[in-house]
Design a protein around this motif. Sequence first.
Motif, PDB file in Angstrom:
ATOM      1  N   GLU A 113       0.830  -1.205   0.000  1.00 44.38           N
ATOM      2  CA  GLU A 113       0.000   0.000   0.000  1.00 44.38           C
ATOM      3  C   GLU A 113       0.866   1.257   0.000  1.00 44.38           C
ATOM      4  O   GLU A 113       0.527   2.250  -0.652  1.00 44.38           O
ATOM      5  CB  GLU A 113      -0.935   0.020   1.206  1.00 44.38           C
ATOM      6  CG  GLU A 113      -2.038  -1.014   1.138  1.00 44.38           C
ATOM      7  CD  GLU A 113      -2.907  -1.025   2.388  1.00 44.38           C
ATOM      8  OE1 GLU A 113      -2.814  -0.082   3.207  1.00 44.38           O
ATOM      9  OE2 GLU A 113      -3.683  -1.984   2.541  1.00 44.38           O
ATOM     10  N   VAL A 114       1.968   1.217   0.743  1.00 41.48           N
ATOM     11  CA  VAL A 114       2.897   2.356   0.763  1.00 41.48           C
ATOM     12  C   VAL A 114       3.421   2.614  -0.643  1.00 41.48           C
ATOM     13  O   VAL A 114       3.429   3.750  -1.121  1.00 41.48           O
ATOM     14  CB  VAL A 114       4.064   2.102   1.747  1.00 41.48           C
ATOM     15  CG1 VAL A 114       5.125   3.185   1.642  1.00 41.48           C
ATOM     16  CG2 VAL A 114       3.550   1.978   3.173  1.00 41.48           C
ATOM     17  N   ILE A 115       3.836   1.547  -1.308  1.00 44.12           N
ATOM     18  CA  ILE A 115       4.383   1.679  -2.659  1.00 44.12           C
ATOM     19  C   ILE A 115       3.297   2.118  -3.639  1.00 44.12           C
ATOM     20  O   ILE A 115       3.522   2.999  -4.469  1.00 44.12           O
ATOM     21  CB  ILE A 115       5.061   0.372  -3.103  1.00 44.12           C
ATOM     22  CG1 ILE A 115       6.324   0.168  -2.259  1.00 44.12           C
ATOM     23  CG2 ILE A 115       5.384   0.379  -4.587  1.00 44.12           C
ATOM     24  CD1 ILE A 115       7.022  -1.135  -2.457  1.00 44.12           C
ATOM     25  N   ALA A 116       2.101   1.534  -3.524  1.00 40.49           N
ATOM     26  CA  ALA A 116       1.005   1.916  -4.426  1.00 40.49           C
ATOM     27  C   ALA A 116       0.624   3.381  -4.226  1.00 40.49           C
ATOM     28  O   ALA A 116       0.419   4.115  -5.205  1.00 40.49           O
ATOM     29  CB  ALA A 116      -0.208   1.014  -4.193  1.00 40.49           C
ATOM     30  N   ASP A 117       0.553   3.829  -2.973  1.00 36.69           N
ATOM     31  CA  ASP A 117       0.215   5.232  -2.700  1.00 36.69           C
ATOM     32  C   ASP A 117       1.286   6.174  -3.242  1.00 36.69           C
ATOM     33  O   ASP A 117       0.977   7.216  -3.822  1.00 36.69           O
ATOM     34  CB  ASP A 117       0.027   5.476  -1.196  1.00 36.69           C
ATOM     35  CG  ASP A 117      -1.237   4.838  -0.647  1.00 36.69           C
ATOM     36  OD1 ASP A 117      -2.075   4.357  -1.443  1.00 36.69           O
ATOM     37  OD2 ASP A 117      -1.389   4.810   0.598  1.00 36.69           O
ATOM     38  N   GLU A 118       2.545   5.808  -3.065  1.00 36.07           N
ATOM     39  CA  GLU A 118       3.634   6.649  -3.565  1.00 36.07           C
ATOM     40  C   GLU A 118       3.644   6.666  -5.089  1.00 36.07           C
ATOM     41  O   GLU A 118       3.884   7.701  -5.706  1.00 36.07           O
ATOM     42  CB  GLU A 118       4.977   6.172  -3.019  1.00 36.07           C
ATOM     43  CG  GLU A 118       6.125   7.095  -3.290  1.00 36.07           C
ATOM     44  CD  GLU A 118       5.985   8.477  -2.631  1.00 36.07           C
ATOM     45  OE1 GLU A 118       6.625   9.417  -3.147  1.00 36.07           O
ATOM     46  OE2 GLU A 118       5.263   8.625  -1.634  1.00 36.07           O
ATOM     47  N   TYR A 119       3.371   5.521  -5.687  1.00 40.58           N
ATOM     48  CA  TYR A 119       3.281   5.436  -7.149  1.00 40.58           C
ATOM     49  C   TYR A 119       2.172   6.348  -7.664  1.00 40.58           C
ATOM     50  O   TYR A 119       2.365   7.091  -8.628  1.00 40.58           O
ATOM     51  CB  TYR A 119       3.038   3.977  -7.568  1.00 40.58           C
ATOM     52  CG  TYR A 119       2.925   3.797  -9.057  1.00 40.58           C
ATOM     53  CD1 TYR A 119       4.063   3.622  -9.837  1.00 40.58           C
ATOM     54  CD2 TYR A 119       1.688   3.818  -9.691  1.00 40.58           C
ATOM     55  CE1 TYR A 119       3.966   3.465 -11.215  1.00 40.58           C
ATOM     56  CE2 TYR A 119       1.577   3.655 -11.065  1.00 40.58           C
ATOM     57  CZ  TYR A 119       2.724   3.480 -11.819  1.00 40.58           C
ATOM     58  OH  TYR A 119       2.617   3.328 -13.173  1.00 40.58           O
ATOM     59  N   ASP A 120       1.009   6.285  -7.021  1.00 44.67           N
ATOM     60  CA  ASP A 120      -0.109   7.138  -7.427  1.00 44.67           C
ATOM     61  C   ASP A 120       0.238   8.610  -7.277  1.00 44.67           C
ATOM     62  O   ASP A 120      -0.085   9.428  -8.138  1.00 44.67           O
ATOM     63  CB  ASP A 120      -1.367   6.821  -6.612  1.00 44.67           C
ATOM     64  CG  ASP A 120      -1.972   5.471  -6.965  1.00 44.67           C
ATOM     65  OD1 ASP A 120      -1.614   4.911  -8.026  1.00 44.67           O
ATOM     66  OD2 ASP A 120      -2.796   4.976  -6.168  1.00 44.67           O
ATOM     67  N   LYS A 121       0.907   8.954  -6.181  1.00 45.61           N
ATOM     68  CA  LYS A 121       1.299  10.345  -5.955  1.00 45.61           C
ATOM     69  C   LYS A 121       2.284  10.797  -7.027  1.00 45.61           C
ATOM     70  O   LYS A 121       2.162  11.897  -7.563  1.00 45.61           O
ATOM     71  CB  LYS A 121       1.913  10.497  -4.558  1.00 45.61           C
ATOM     72  CG  LYS A 121       2.142  11.922  -4.163  1.00 45.61           C
ATOM     73  CD  LYS A 121       2.552  12.140  -2.707  1.00 45.61           C
ATOM     74  CE  LYS A 121       3.309  11.057  -2.057  1.00 45.61           C
ATOM     75  NZ  LYS A 121       3.859  11.401  -0.755  1.00 45.61           N
ATOM     76  N   CYS A 122       3.246   9.945  -7.354  1.00 40.98           N
ATOM     77  CA  CYS A 122       4.205  10.283  -8.411  1.00 40.98           C
ATOM     78  C   CYS A 122       3.505  10.443  -9.753  1.00 40.98           C
ATOM     79  O   CYS A 122       3.835  11.344 -10.529  1.00 40.98           O
ATOM     80  CB  CYS A 122       5.280   9.201  -8.519  1.00 40.98           C
ATOM     81  SG  CYS A 122       6.444   9.151  -7.165  1.00 40.98           S
ATOM     82  N   SER A 123       2.546   9.564 -10.024  1.00 46.47           N
ATOM     83  CA  SER A 123       1.809   9.642 -11.288  1.00 46.47           C
ATOM     84  C   SER A 123       0.987  10.918 -11.374  1.00 46.47           C
ATOM     85  O   SER A 123       0.908  11.542 -12.429  1.00 46.47           O
ATOM     86  CB  SER A 123       0.882   8.434 -11.433  1.00 46.47           C
ATOM     87  OG  SER A 123       1.635   7.259 -11.522  1.00 46.47           O
ATOM     88  N   THR A 124       0.403  11.301 -10.260  1.00 42.70           N
ATOM     89  CA  THR A 124      -0.449  12.487 -10.239  1.00 42.70           C
ATOM     90  C   THR A 124       0.365  13.769 -10.273  1.00 42.70           C
ATOM     91  O   THR A 124       0.088  14.678 -11.052  1.00 42.70           O
ATOM     92  CB  THR A 124      -1.340  12.491  -8.976  1.00 42.70           C
ATOM     93  OG1 THR A 124      -2.136  11.315  -8.983  1.00 42.70           O
ATOM     94  CG2 THR A 124      -2.233  13.715  -8.933  1.00 42.70           C
ATOM     95  N   LEU A 125       1.382  13.843  -9.419  1.00 40.10           N
ATOM     96  CA  LEU A 125       2.155  15.080  -9.288  1.00 40.10           C
ATOM     97  C   LEU A 125       3.321  15.173 -10.265  1.00 40.10           C
ATOM     98  O   LEU A 125       3.858  16.243 -10.487  1.00 40.10           O
ATOM     99  CB  LEU A 125       2.670  15.223  -7.859  1.00 40.10           C
ATOM    100  CG  LEU A 125       1.580  15.329  -6.784  1.00 40.10           C
ATOM    101  CD1 LEU A 125       2.221  15.361  -5.400  1.00 40.10           C
ATOM    102  CD2 LEU A 125       0.713  16.549  -6.999  1.00 40.10           C
ATOM    103  N   GLY A 126       3.728  14.047 -10.831  1.00 34.87           N
ATOM    104  CA  GLY A 126       4.840  14.059 -11.789  1.00 34.87           C
ATOM    105  C   GLY A 126       6.095  14.666 -11.202  1.00 34.87           C
ATOM    106  O   GLY A 126       6.486  14.341 -10.084  1.00 34.87           O
ATOM    107  N   LEU A 127       6.718  15.564 -11.932  1.00 36.38           N
ATOM    108  CA  LEU A 127       7.973  16.172 -11.510  1.00 36.38           C
ATOM    109  C   LEU A 127       7.835  17.022 -10.254  1.00 36.38           C
ATOM    110  O   LEU A 127       8.821  17.312  -9.590  1.00 36.38           O
ATOM    111  CB  LEU A 127       8.544  17.031 -12.637  1.00 36.38           C
ATOM    112  CG  LEU A 127       9.016  16.274 -13.856  1.00 36.38           C
ATOM    113  CD1 LEU A 127       9.414  17.250 -14.957  1.00 36.38           C
ATOM    114  CD2 LEU A 127      10.182  15.371 -13.514  1.00 36.38           C
ATOM    115  N   PHE A 128       6.639  17.410  -9.908  1.00 34.69           N
ATOM    116  CA  PHE A 128       6.437  18.279  -8.756  1.00 34.69           C
ATOM    117  C   PHE A 128       6.256  17.486  -7.465  1.00 34.69           C
ATOM    118  O   PHE A 128       6.031  18.043  -6.418  1.00 34.69           O
ATOM    119  CB  PHE A 128       5.243  19.194  -9.006  1.00 34.69           C
ATOM    120  CG  PHE A 128       5.423  20.032 -10.222  1.00 34.69           C
ATOM    121  CD1 PHE A 128       6.285  21.122 -10.206  1.00 34.69           C
ATOM    122  CD2 PHE A 128       4.782  19.704 -11.412  1.00 34.69           C
ATOM    123  CE1 PHE A 128       6.483  21.887 -11.349  1.00 34.69           C
ATOM    124  CE2 PHE A 128       4.978  20.472 -12.558  1.00 34.69           C
ATOM    125  CZ  PHE A 128       5.832  21.564 -12.520  1.00 34.69           C
TER     126      PHE A 128
END
Length: 131
Positions: A113-128
Motif C-alpha cells: 500500500e505504501v508503494i502503491a500510494d507513492e506510485y499514485d502520488k508520483c503519477s499524479t504530481l509528476g515532476l512536482f
Amino acid sequence: MSAPTLDQFQQQVSELLLRHRSLLDVMSKFGQSGASVNRAVTKAVTDCGCIELNARKQQYSDELNLENAKTTLQSHLTGAVCEHCRDALKNDLGRNLFYMTALCNLLDIQLDEVIADEYDKCSTLGLFNLT
C-alpha cells in the motif's frame, strides 16, 4: 527463481524479527541502516574510487522547459559502481528495506500500500512530487 512479492517479504520480516521488536529499537535500526547506505556510497567514492563526485551548484533557468531541465541538471556522479561496492550497497539497502518493513509491520501498514500510494502520488504530481 522469481522475486518474492511484497506481501511475502513483509510476512518473512514479521517472522524473523525477534530481537528488536520494540518500535524504538526498529526506528533506531532503520536510521542506523540508512546511515550504513550513506557510508557505503561514501566509501565507493573515497575508498574504492569506482565512482567520483563532482558537486557544484545546479545551473537551472526558469526559461528551460521540463525536458531541457532533465538534461541540464546533473547527478554530479561519474563512473560506475564496481562489483564489490555494488554488493556492499545491495546488502546495506536490503538491511534498510528490512527495517523499513519491520516498521510497517509494527504500525500495521502494508508495504504494498505504501508503494502503491507513492506510485499514485508520483503519477499524479509528476515532476512536482518531491519539490
